[in-house]
Design an enzyme around this catalytic site. Sequence first.
Site, PDB file in Angstrom:
ATOM      1  CG  HIS A 283      -2.433   1.703   0.154  1.00 24.45           C
ATOM      2  ND1 HIS A 283      -2.148   0.625   0.958  1.00 24.45           N
ATOM      3  CD2 HIS A 283      -1.405   1.781  -0.730  1.00 24.45           C
ATOM      4  CE1 HIS A 283      -0.999   0.077   0.571  1.00 24.45           C
ATOM      5  NE2 HIS A 283      -0.536   0.758  -0.449  1.00 24.45           N
TER       6      HIS A 283
ATOM      7  CB  THR B  11      -0.300  -3.828   0.892  1.00 26.60           C
ATOM      8  OG1 THR B  11      -0.258  -2.724   1.784  1.00 26.60           O
ATOM      9  CG2 THR B  11      -1.717  -4.057   0.405  1.00 26.60           C
TER      10      THR B  11
END
Length: 284
Positions: free
Chosen positions: A98, A46
């Site tokens: 997330h 990420t």
Amino acid sequence: MPDYTWFEGIPFHAFGISKETLQNVCNKFVVKDEDLILLAYPKSGTNWLIEIVCLIQTKGDPKWIQSVTIWDRSPWIETDLGYDMLIKKKGPRLITSHLPMHLFSKSLFSSKAKVIYLVRNPRDVLVSGYYFWGNSTLAKKPDSLGTYVEWFLKGNVLYGSWFEHIRAWLSMREWDNFLLLYYEDMKKDTMGTIKKICDFLGKKLEPDELDLVLKYSSFQVMKENDMSNYSLLMKKSIFTGIGLMRKGTVGDWKNHFTVSQAEAFDKVFQEKMAGFPPGMFPWE
């Protein structure tokens, strides 16, 4: 034993994540058409994606990424701090999360916001998570990798099941405003991925600007950038012996899994991911 914030049956670490914020994200947060949302299951790359997107926005100029922390540039919507920042921010927002799809803001699905979803081989996600969570005070420590494999396959880990996360978000993969990326492709052809993101965002960068994006988003440069490597958070003693960025490689799981663990994982993967077209995942 670390504290967890439980929400809708899924555990989140209690460091900066409250039930109230998770409820607000799910039910109150309004996604704007001009927002860009970066999504991934934890330990999928990420922060690398955030860095690339930030550099695309500045046409490769590193001033922003070298002067503002990564969590201020693209706040994590599920954190108390990130949520507060995002609801106050005017204009287009860069949002990171997330969260599984069913816990994300319902307003996303009626908006024209753009979404980039990053997927990584779950075996590598597992190994990365084993070292990361195991060396922090945020999560319960497994007594061995074998124990963590069992937890992961059952979804008894922070943020819940990888399989459910992927299946749900990939249901959006045909949407015009949804870009699906694979970590393995990013590693194999980073420049190709940068160009793909530019096309998706409608950004035209010159060749020298693309080279700068590539240069300043490299693993080594990110690892040395205190605004991006989370060293400022590490000082808060929530992580005991390992940085956020450990290896960033593809296929490291082969150095860790036993044959029986690999077979058990493959069996669950085939069951849980049934129905996706052959060749859907680059690691198959």
